[in-house]
Scaffold this motif. Structure first.
Motif, PDB file in Angstrom:
ATOM      1  N   TYR A 195       0.878  -1.245  -0.135  1.00  0.00           N
ATOM      2  CA  TYR A 195      -0.046  -0.071   0.107  1.00  0.00           C
ATOM      3  C   TYR A 195       0.920   1.142   0.075  1.00  0.00           C
ATOM      4  O   TYR A 195       1.921   1.281   0.715  1.00  0.00           O
ATOM      5  CB  TYR A 195      -0.834   0.083   1.160  1.00  0.00           C
ATOM      6  CG  TYR A 195      -1.771  -1.365   1.201  1.00  0.00           C
ATOM      7  CD1 TYR A 195      -2.160  -1.629  -0.170  1.00  0.00           C
ATOM      8  CD2 TYR A 195      -2.210  -1.827   2.486  1.00  0.00           C
ATOM      9  CE1 TYR A 195      -3.272  -2.719  -0.010  1.00  0.00           C
ATOM     10  CE2 TYR A 195      -3.314  -2.760   2.423  1.00  0.00           C
ATOM     11  CZ  TYR A 195      -3.626  -3.183   1.273  1.00  0.00           C
ATOM     12  OH  TYR A 195      -4.454  -4.315   1.335  1.00  0.00           O
ATOM     13  N   ILE A 196       0.472   2.335  -0.544  1.00  0.00           N
ATOM     14  CA  ILE A 196       1.097   3.372  -0.807  1.00  0.00           C
ATOM     15  C   ILE A 196       0.536   4.715  -0.213  1.00  0.00           C
ATOM     16  O   ILE A 196      -0.797   4.713  -0.626  1.00  0.00           O
ATOM     17  CB  ILE A 196       1.665   3.764  -2.195  1.00  0.00           C
ATOM     18  CG1 ILE A 196       2.291   2.694  -2.964  1.00  0.00           C
ATOM     19  CG2 ILE A 196       2.245   5.073  -2.594  1.00  0.00           C
ATOM     20  CD1 ILE A 196       1.836   1.769  -3.870  1.00  0.00           C
ATOM     21  N   VAL A 197       1.208   5.307   0.730  1.00  0.00           N
ATOM     22  CA  VAL A 197       0.439   6.384   1.423  1.00  0.00           C
ATOM     23  C   VAL A 197       1.061   7.710   1.082  1.00  0.00           C
ATOM     24  O   VAL A 197       2.434   7.611   0.794  1.00  0.00           O
ATOM     25  CB  VAL A 197       0.261   6.282   3.011  1.00  0.00           C
ATOM     26  CG1 VAL A 197      -0.346   4.910   3.157  1.00  0.00           C
ATOM     27  CG2 VAL A 197       1.835   5.861   3.513  1.00  0.00           C
ATOM     28  N   ASP A 198       0.555   8.741   1.462  1.00  0.00           N
ATOM     29  CA  ASP A 198       1.158  10.045   0.856  1.00  0.00           C
ATOM     30  C   ASP A 198       2.015  10.495   2.044  1.00  0.00           C
ATOM     31  O   ASP A 198       2.021  10.264   3.355  1.00  0.00           O
ATOM     32  CB  ASP A 198      -0.031  11.163   1.071  1.00  0.00           C
ATOM     33  CG  ASP A 198       0.403  12.744   0.914  1.00  0.00           C
ATOM     34  OD1 ASP A 198       0.481  12.922  -0.335  1.00  0.00           O
ATOM     35  OD2 ASP A 198       0.846  13.328   1.981  1.00  0.00           O
ATOM     36  N   GLN A 199       3.326  10.825   1.813  1.00  0.00           N
ATOM     37  CA  GLN A 199       4.400  11.168   2.658  1.00  0.00           C
ATOM     38  C   GLN A 199       3.821  12.133   3.840  1.00  0.00           C
ATOM     39  O   GLN A 199       4.230  11.709   4.992  1.00  0.00           O
ATOM     40  CB  GLN A 199       5.504  12.028   1.947  1.00  0.00           C
ATOM     41  CG  GLN A 199       6.695  11.773   2.650  1.00  0.00           C
ATOM     42  CD  GLN A 199       7.803  11.159   1.472  1.00  0.00           C
ATOM     43  OE1 GLN A 199       7.676  11.177   0.318  1.00  0.00           O
ATOM     44  NE2 GLN A 199       9.098  11.071   1.959  1.00  0.00           N
TER      45      GLN A 199
END
Ligand code: ADP
Length: 204
Positions: free
Chosen positions: A109-113
């Protein structure tokens, strides 16, 4: 509704001895028939047992299905979800593959920094497809499935709802998010299979 231990015992007795009278069931349990009156009422009202006059109780065959459906709707996702593997969108395909192996995961899963909100995900096939194009240095941002196209669930939803979403959308995992889309877990097809196996073992 949940069946009590005694109601489950009655179901087992009827399964093995049907047709069987209320008195005989009570005898098996070392109790009186009147003590079991409310249990018989519950089991016949829910259609698990069929009470036939002069014949006795008969098992309707619905038990396992109803117990299973009951467990799947009663247990919340939060009891089954596992730790998600979270990466940033500038992670390269090569690094992402390394993470998959390191954590034995199928999806990242990719999350906003900054906000830490869910922005995308990549599956094994997404990564393989990218490698076929020999783009191992590509950033995940380029290949990921992105919001708002991600199917998510919340921790309080039932395991049945999670299973329905996985099946309906033909995907392997669901990110479990807070109402503001922070990722707090993951539920996968294998989690649900493990849950079913545990459930069956605990029913024995
Ligand atoms: P794989 O691609 O390894 O078979 P999936 O079946 O989970 O794994 O993924 C199939 C496709 O669906 C991929 O392109 C993936 O990015 C996408 N996908 C996976 N999970 C979700 C999800 N929860 N919501 C939306 N798309 C998803």
């Amino acid at each position: 509704m949940k069946f009590s231990k005694r109601q489950k015992q009655i179901i087992e007795i009827v399964k093995e001895n049907e047709p069987i009278s209320g008195d005989s069931i009570a005898q098996h349990l070392g109790l009186t028939k009147s003590t079991l009156r409310s249990d018989f009422a519950v089991l016949t009202m829910t259609g698990i047992l069929d009470a036939r006059q002069k014949v006795g109780y008969i098992y309707s065959g619905m038990t396992e299905n109803s117990l299973l459906a009951e467990s799947l709707t009663e247990y919340p996702i939060k009891d089954v979800m596992i730790q998600p593997i979270i990466v940033k969108s500038h992670t390269t395909v090569l690094d992402a593959i390394t993470q998959l192996f390191m954590f034995d995961a199928g999806t990242l899963y990719i999350v906003d920094q900054e906000t830490e909100k869910l922005t995308g995900l990549v599956s094994r096939k997404d990564l393989l497809r990218s490698i076929l194009g020999q783009n191992t240095e590509t950033a995940l941002a380029v290949i990921m499935t992105r919001m708002p196209n991600i199917i998510v669930a919340q921790a309080e939803q039932s395991i049945l709802e999670a299973a329905q979403l996985l099946s309906q959308h033909q995907i392997d995992s669901l990110p479990i998010v807070t109402p503001d889309y922070k990722v707090i877990g993951k539920i996968t097809k294998s989690n649900i299979v493990d849950f079913l196996v545990d459930l069956c073992n605990s029913e024995e």
